[in-house]
Design a protein around this motif. Structure first.
Motif, PDB file in Angstrom:
ATOM      1  N   PRO A   1      74.454  84.507  60.573  1.00 44.90           N
ATOM      2  CA  PRO A   1      74.219  84.848  59.160  1.00 44.90           C
ATOM      3  C   PRO A   1      73.680  86.272  59.010  1.00 44.90           C
ATOM      4  O   PRO A   1      72.896  86.743  59.839  1.00 44.90           O
ATOM      5  CB  PRO A   1      73.182  83.815  58.718  1.00 44.90           C
ATOM      6  CG  PRO A   1      73.303  82.694  59.698  1.00 44.90           C
ATOM      7  CD  PRO A   1      73.653  83.351  61.000  1.00 44.90           C
ATOM      8  N   SER A   2      74.102  86.928  57.947  1.00 42.73           N
ATOM      9  CA  SER A   2      73.591  88.267  57.670  1.00 42.73           C
ATOM     10  C   SER A   2      72.142  88.177  57.210  1.00 42.73           C
ATOM     11  O   SER A   2      71.634  87.093  56.897  1.00 42.73           O
ATOM     12  CB  SER A   2      74.433  88.932  56.575  1.00 42.73           C
ATOM     13  OG  SER A   2      74.237  88.268  55.336  1.00 42.73           O
ATOM     14  N   ALA A   3      71.495  89.300  57.135  1.00 38.28           N
ATOM     15  CA  ALA A   3      70.084  89.331  56.725  1.00 38.28           C
ATOM     16  C   ALA A   3      69.896  88.857  55.292  1.00 38.28           C
ATOM     17  O   ALA A   3      68.801  88.417  54.914  1.00 38.28           O
ATOM     18  CB  ALA A   3      69.526  90.744  56.897  1.00 38.28           C
ATOM     19  N   THR A   4      70.955  88.928  54.489  1.00 40.18           N
ATOM     20  CA  THR A   4      70.853  88.519  53.081  1.00 40.18           C
ATOM     21  C   THR A   4      71.432  87.128  52.827  1.00 40.18           C
ATOM     22  O   THR A   4      71.450  86.668  51.692  1.00 40.18           O
ATOM     23  CB  THR A   4      71.587  89.531  52.181  1.00 40.18           C
ATOM     24  OG1 THR A   4      72.957  89.632  52.592  1.00 40.18           O
ATOM     25  CG2 THR A   4      70.933  90.895  52.262  1.00 40.18           C
ATOM     26  N   ALA A   5      71.917  86.450  53.872  1.00 45.40           N
ATOM     27  CA  ALA A   5      72.515  85.123  53.706  1.00 45.40           C
ATOM     28  C   ALA A   5      71.469  84.136  53.196  1.00 45.40           C
ATOM     29  O   ALA A   5      70.309  84.178  53.609  1.00 45.40           O
ATOM     30  CB  ALA A   5      73.103  84.645  55.020  1.00 45.40           C
ATOM     31  N   ARG A   6      71.890  83.232  52.312  1.00 43.22           N
ATOM     32  CA  ARG A   6      70.951  82.289  51.703  1.00 43.22           C
ATOM     33  C   ARG A   6      71.134  80.854  52.175  1.00 43.22           C
ATOM     34  O   ARG A   6      70.242  80.027  51.988  1.00 43.22           O
ATOM     35  CB  ARG A   6      71.112  82.319  50.173  1.00 43.22           C
ATOM     36  CG  ARG A   6      71.066  83.705  49.553  1.00 43.22           C
ATOM     37  CD  ARG A   6      69.730  84.355  49.701  1.00 43.22           C
ATOM     38  NE  ARG A   6      68.693  83.703  48.911  1.00 43.22           N
ATOM     39  CZ  ARG A   6      67.434  84.117  48.855  1.00 43.22           C
ATOM     40  NH1 ARG A   6      67.052  85.166  49.575  1.00 43.22           N
ATOM     41  NH2 ARG A   6      66.555  83.484  48.118  1.00 43.22           N
TER      42      ARG A   6
END
Length: 243
Positions: A48-53
């Motif tokens: 997951p990216s750093a902004t994934a929720r």
């Protein structure tokens, strides 16, 4: 397929992975591998990216209980996850026991995480960072309530996990080429077949002859490497060609 013995050579597992042709094949293989290593559940995910929720949208294949996944995302546990943070920062496999609390959370949700995973007897998880030829990073997880994996088991599963993630990437690439190869009319015919329409009905809907519709469906079946239109529709649904 016969069960995979834990004592089998790692080459046995890797050779089988190389011969798997669909995500469902890999799903079945992973279930057997998980059982062979006395775990309860597995997950293959894209990192997951750093902004994934949420975790579910980054999951490739898994047999985690649906209730667990839903609760995990409902509580927004991916955000501030120390495990995901470590996966982003290192390519070294690691083992985490939630009952020990080695990876404390900064958001005060450690108790929620522990209670949730304890409920499903998945307190102990092994994490194996992976990547494919394009540079896409991911991880393979094995969770359960067994004792920590031995160093030899960690080495074995890391090697196997690398091949699993790479094979999944190859399968996705093949599926993408199939999508590019099918024409709009072939996709239209598959869509209407999925909706339960016969060739005669599809011909009337699209303003074509029944012969032409059958020709499109036969070509789509061949391009999808399936044996009949039922299998063609099933594969087209699986790879997202039709909905």
């Amino acid at each position: 397929m016969t069960p995979l013995p834990q004592t089998a050579s790692v080459d046995v597992y890797v050779n089988e992975v190389a011969g798997l042709n669909t995500q469902f094949d890999i799903f079945r293989f992973m279930k057997r591998l998980t059982e062979a290593y006395r775990s309860r559940a597995f997950m293959v995910l894209n990192l997951p990216s750093a902004t994934a929720r949420d975790l579910q949208s980054n999951t490739v294949i898994t047999n985690w209980p649906a209730e667990l996944l839903s609760a995990y995302d409902h509580e927004a546990l991916l955000t501030n996850s120390p495990v995901v943070r470590r996966l982003r920062a290192s390519t070294i496999p690691f083992f985490n026991d939630l009952s020990i609390g080695k990876f404390e959370r900064s958001d005060g949700k450690s108790g929620i995480v522990s209670a949730l995973f304890e409920r499903f007897r998945m307190m102990r998880c092994a994490y194996f960072p992976t990547h494919d030829a394009s540079g896409m990073r991911g991880a393979v997880l094995f969770c359960g309530d067994r004792e920590p994996f031995a160093a030899e088991e960690m080495l074995e599963l890391h090697y196997i996990s690398t091949h699993i993630y790479d094979r999944l990437a190859e399968i996705r690439a093949l599926d993408n080429r199939v999508v590019d190869a099918l024409t709009d009319r072939e996709i239209d015919c598959l869509n209407w077949t999925a909706a339960g329409k016969t060739s005669v009905e599809i011909a009337e809907i699209l303003g074509l002859s029944e012969h032409t519709v059958n020709h499109y469906l036969n070509r789509a079946t061949k391009k999808l490497d399936t044996v009949n239109r039922t299998q063609a529709v099933a594969k087209a649904l699986r790879i997202g060609l039709i909905k």
